[in-house]
Every structure is written in structure tokens, then in C-alpha cells.
Motif scaffolding. Structure first.
Motif, PDB file in Angstrom:
ATOM      1  N   VAL A  57       0.845  -1.187   0.000  1.00  0.00           N
ATOM      2  CA  VAL A  57       0.000   0.000   0.000  1.00  0.00           C
ATOM      3  C   VAL A  57       0.887   1.246   0.000  1.00  0.00           C
ATOM      4  CG1 VAL A  57      -1.830   1.224   1.250  1.00  0.00           C
ATOM      5  CG2 VAL A  57      -1.759  -1.282   1.289  1.00  0.00           C
ATOM      6  N   ASP A  58       0.533   2.185  -0.864  1.00  0.00           N
ATOM      7  CA  ASP A  58       1.201   3.488  -0.901  1.00  0.00           C
ATOM      8  C   ASP A  58       0.147   4.523  -0.514  1.00  0.00           C
ATOM      9  OD1 ASP A  58       2.760   5.704  -1.303  1.00  0.00           O
ATOM     10  OD2 ASP A  58       3.041   5.400  -3.451  1.00  0.00           O
ATOM     11  N   GLY A  59       0.215   5.036   0.697  1.00  0.00           N
ATOM     12  CA  GLY A  59      -0.831   5.923   1.208  1.00  0.00           C
ATOM     13  C   GLY A  59      -2.104   5.133   1.393  1.00  0.00           C
ATOM     14  N   ASP A  60      -3.144   5.477   0.606  1.00  0.00           N
ATOM     15  CA  ASP A  60      -4.392   4.701   0.686  1.00  0.00           C
ATOM     16  C   ASP A  60      -4.621   3.896  -0.590  1.00  0.00           C
ATOM     17  OD1 ASP A  60      -4.961   6.734  -1.067  1.00  0.00           O
ATOM     18  OD2 ASP A  60      -6.758   7.442  -0.028  1.00  0.00           O
ATOM     19  N   ARG A  61      -3.577   3.756  -1.407  1.00  0.00           N
ATOM     20  CA  ARG A  61      -3.685   3.060  -2.695  1.00  0.00           C
ATOM     21  C   ARG A  61      -2.994   1.703  -2.641  1.00  0.00           C
ATOM     22  NH1 ARG A  61      -0.557   4.777  -8.059  1.00  0.00           N
ATOM     23  NH2 ARG A  61      -1.464   3.237  -9.452  1.00  0.00           N
ATOM     24  N   ILE A  62      -3.716   0.643  -3.006  1.00  0.00           N
ATOM     25  CA  ILE A  62      -3.124  -0.688  -3.101  1.00  0.00           C
ATOM     26  C   ILE A  62      -2.324  -0.743  -4.397  1.00  0.00           C
ATOM     27  CG2 ILE A  62      -3.569  -3.157  -3.306  1.00  0.00           C
ATOM     28  CD1 ILE A  62      -6.194  -2.637  -1.722  1.00  0.00           C
ATOM     29  N   VAL A  63      -1.027  -1.041  -4.290  1.00  0.00           N
ATOM     30  CA  VAL A  63      -0.161  -1.045  -5.469  1.00  0.00           C
ATOM     31  C   VAL A  63       0.410  -2.430  -5.770  1.00  0.00           C
ATOM     32  CG1 VAL A  63       0.389   1.402  -5.241  1.00  0.00           C
ATOM     33  CG2 VAL A  63       1.877  -0.305  -4.144  1.00  0.00           C
ATOM     34  N   GLY A  64       0.169  -3.391  -4.873  1.00  0.00           N
ATOM     35  CA  GLY A  64       0.651  -4.745  -5.104  1.00  0.00           C
ATOM     36  C   GLY A  64      -0.202  -5.737  -4.333  1.00  0.00           C
ATOM     37  N   THR A  65      -0.391  -6.911  -4.929  1.00  0.00           N
ATOM     38  CA  THR A  65      -1.197  -7.951  -4.284  1.00  0.00           C
ATOM     39  C   THR A  65      -0.476  -9.291  -4.342  1.00  0.00           C
ATOM     40  OG1 THR A  65      -2.373  -8.533  -6.328  1.00  0.00           O
ATOM     41  CG2 THR A  65      -3.369  -6.821  -4.939  1.00  0.00           C
ATOM     42  N   SER A  66      -0.877 -10.161  -3.451  1.00  0.00           N
ATOM     43  CA  SER A  66      -0.393 -11.539  -3.438  1.00  0.00           C
ATOM     44  C   SER A  66      -1.520 -12.396  -2.889  1.00  0.00           C
ATOM     45  CB  SER A  66       0.835 -11.670  -2.527  1.00  0.00           C
ATOM     46  OG  SER A  66       0.462 -11.385  -1.176  1.00  0.00           O
ATOM     47  N   GLY A  67      -1.431 -13.685  -3.119  1.00  0.00           N
ATOM     48  CA  GLY A  67      -2.438 -14.581  -2.569  1.00  0.00           C
ATOM     49  C   GLY A  67      -1.880 -15.979  -2.394  1.00  0.00           C
ATOM     50  N   MET A  68      -2.348 -16.650  -1.353  1.00  0.00           N
ATOM     51  CA  MET A  68      -1.947 -18.034  -1.111  1.00  0.00           C
ATOM     52  C   MET A  68      -3.183 -18.807  -0.669  1.00  0.00           C
ATOM     53  SD  MET A  68       0.796 -20.063  -1.126  1.00  0.00           S
ATOM     54  CE  MET A  68       2.240 -19.015  -0.890  1.00  0.00           C
ATOM     55  N   SER A  69      -3.523 -19.832  -1.455  1.00  0.00           N
ATOM     56  CA  SER A  69      -4.605 -20.744  -1.098  1.00  0.00           C
ATOM     57  C   SER A  69      -3.980 -22.002  -0.524  1.00  0.00           C
ATOM     58  CB  SER A  69      -5.432 -21.109  -2.332  1.00  0.00           C
ATOM     59  OG  SER A  69      -6.009 -19.961  -2.900  1.00  0.00           O
ATOM     60  N   PHE A  70      -4.580 -22.525   0.522  1.00  0.00           N
ATOM     61  CA  PHE A  70      -4.066 -23.729   1.157  1.00  0.00           C
ATOM     62  C   PHE A  70      -4.970 -24.904   0.807  1.00  0.00           C
ATOM     63  CE2 PHE A  70      -2.936 -20.269   4.236  1.00  0.00           C
ATOM     64  CZ  PHE A  70      -1.604 -20.196   3.865  1.00  0.00           C
ATOM     65  N   VAL A  71      -4.375 -25.955   0.279  1.00  0.00           N
ATOM     66  CA  VAL A  71      -5.098 -27.170  -0.078  1.00  0.00           C
ATOM     67  C   VAL A  71      -4.380 -28.360   0.549  1.00  0.00           C
ATOM     68  CG1 VAL A  71      -5.961 -26.198  -2.243  1.00  0.00           C
ATOM     69  CG2 VAL A  71      -3.836 -27.482  -2.250  1.00  0.00           C
ATOM     70  N   GLU A  72      -5.098 -29.467   0.615  1.00  0.00           N
ATOM     71  CA  GLU A  72      -4.492 -30.667   1.170  1.00  0.00           C
ATOM     72  C   GLU A  72      -4.782 -31.833   0.245  1.00  0.00           C
ATOM     73  OE1 GLU A  72      -4.229 -32.906   5.518  1.00  0.00           O
ATOM     74  OE2 GLU A  72      -5.454 -31.118   5.267  1.00  0.00           O
ATOM     75  N   LYS A  73      -3.756 -32.648   0.024  1.00  0.00           N
ATOM     76  CA  LYS A  73      -3.914 -33.849  -0.777  1.00  0.00           C
ATOM     77  C   LYS A  73      -3.206 -34.977  -0.044  1.00  0.00           C
ATOM     78  CE  LYS A  73      -0.876 -33.835  -4.496  1.00  0.00           C
ATOM     79  NZ  LYS A  73      -0.457 -33.419  -5.810  1.00  0.00           N
ATOM     80  N   PRO A  74      -3.339 -36.206  -0.487  1.00  0.00           N
ATOM     81  CA  PRO A  74      -2.658 -37.287   0.229  1.00  0.00           C
ATOM     82  C   PRO A  74      -1.155 -37.008   0.319  1.00  0.00           C
ATOM     83  CG  PRO A  74      -4.215 -38.193  -1.341  1.00  0.00           C
ATOM     84  CD  PRO A  74      -4.145 -36.707  -1.607  1.00  0.00           C
ATOM     85  N   PRO A  75      -0.566 -37.221   1.482  1.00  0.00           N
ATOM     86  CA  PRO A  75       0.879 -36.998   1.619  1.00  0.00           C
ATOM     87  C   PRO A  75       1.674 -37.828   0.608  1.00  0.00           C
ATOM     88  CG  PRO A  75      -0.127 -37.283   3.760  1.00  0.00           C
ATOM     89  CD  PRO A  75      -1.180 -37.625   2.738  1.00  0.00           C
ATOM     90  N   TYR A  76       2.806 -37.270   0.191  1.00  0.00           N
ATOM     91  CA  TYR A  76       3.725 -37.981  -0.686  1.00  0.00           C
ATOM     92  C   TYR A  76       5.132 -37.635  -0.240  1.00  0.00           C
ATOM     93  CZ  TYR A  76       3.644 -33.489  -3.255  1.00  0.00           C
ATOM     94  OH  TYR A  76       3.702 -32.174  -3.608  1.00  0.00           O
ATOM     95  N   PHE A  77       6.129 -38.317  -0.784  1.00  0.00           N
ATOM     96  CA  PHE A  77       7.487 -38.148  -0.281  1.00  0.00           C
ATOM     97  C   PHE A  77       7.982 -36.715  -0.414  1.00  0.00           C
ATOM     98  CE2 PHE A  77       7.423 -42.772  -0.959  1.00  0.00           C
ATOM     99  CZ  PHE A  77       7.749 -43.156   0.334  1.00  0.00           C
ATOM    100  N   GLY A  78       7.579 -36.020  -1.472  1.00  0.00           N
ATOM    101  CA  GLY A  78       8.003 -34.639  -1.653  1.00  0.00           C
ATOM    102  C   GLY A  78       7.265 -33.649  -0.762  1.00  0.00           C
ATOM    103  N   CYS A  79       6.169 -34.099  -0.140  1.00  0.00           N
ATOM    104  CA  CYS A  79       5.359 -33.235   0.728  1.00  0.00           C
ATOM    105  C   CYS A  79       4.649 -34.114   1.758  1.00  0.00           C
ATOM    106  CB  CYS A  79       4.354 -32.437  -0.102  1.00  0.00           C
ATOM    107  SG  CYS A  79       3.384 -31.263   0.844  1.00  0.00           S
TER     108      CYS A  79
END
Length: 149
Positions: A57-79
């Protein structure tokens, strides 16, 4: 001066407009009203803690955004936790690019994924974002495929 804050319902209308602007900039040409679906998604997933966003935010103006959604799947060796972060909504206003804003936003949402217990974060990167993500440590997975329903 740029400050950073978490997205709340108060900023949601602006956030959605910026998300649509990002999708158009990346080449989306479909002629549908995505606002109701985005509104529904963000309200539900912010409420249950499975979506988080940091804003620049610059003053009252949003100048950048990001987002992260969390999901779950069956565990695997990499996760072994099975919990994954899906990165989205990475957008910086063109007037504010190349100032480290996207890197700071990325760092903050990756920290959120770590705190949530995610073992991995994934993104489908735009051509413009590839350098940011590889510099951060993301690795391309040549096996990613998609089937559109």
C-alpha cells in the motif's frame, strides 16, 4: 512510502479489480463476469483460513497484491504433510514494478504457507513472473499438466 498489510474484507473490491486486471494483462480474453465467483471464493476462504493475501500500500492506494490458497492432498514423499500452498494474485501496479515489492509480498505469503504447515508451494507463473520465482528458489516442474473440464 510502501507499507504492507493483510487483505481484509474492506479491501476486497479493489483486490478483485486488481486480480481481473492481472488476468487480462496475462492474456485472458474471455467475456464473462468473474466478480461474483471471485467474491464468493475470497469471502469463503478468508473466513475459513484457507486463503491469505498480503497487500503493498502506498498511502491509501493498493499497489501490489499476493495470494496463497491452502489445499491438502494425500501426503507424498516430496510433501509428507500433504498440505500445499497455491500461489496466485501476484500483481504489482506497473508504476511500482522493479522496486522489490513483489519479492516482499512473495516472502510474506510463503511465510504464511510455512506457518500453515505446507510442505510445498506451487504456481503457474506468467512469463513476467518466472524470473522472480526462480530467483526466490522455485524450480520448474516439467511434468505439470492440466485437463480442462
Amino acid at each position: 512510502m510502501i507499507t504492507y498489510q493483510k487483505l481484509t474484507e474492506k479491501e476486497l473490491d479493489t483486490f478483485i479489480k486488481m486480480r481481473i486486471r492481472q488476468l487480462r494483462e496475462e492474456g485472458a480474453t474471455e467475456d464473462i463476469d468473474l466478480v461474483p465467483a471471485l467474491q464468493d471464493y475470497y469471502e469463503r476462504h478468508m473466513a475459513d483460513g484457507t486463503f491469505v493475501s498480503w497487500l503493498a500500500v502506498d498511502g491509501d492506494r493498493i499497489v501490489g497484491t499476493s495470494g496463497m490458497s491452502f489445499v491438502e492432498k494425500p501426503p507424498y514423499f516430496g510433501c509428507p504433510s500433504g498440505k500445499m500452498g497455491i500461489l496466485s494474485s501476484m500483481f504489482t501496479d506497473p508504476d511500482y514494478r522493479r522496486k522489490g515489492i513483489a519479492k516482499e509480498l512473495l516472502s510474506r505469503v510463503v511465510d504464511e504457507a510455512r506457518a500453515y504447515g505446507c510442505g510445498t508451494v506451487q504456481i503457474t507463473a506468467s512469463d513476467m513472473g518466472v524470473l522472480l520465482y526462480t530467483d526466490f528458489g522455485f524450480v520448474k516442474n516439467g511434468n505439470f499438466m492440466q485437463y480442462k473440464l
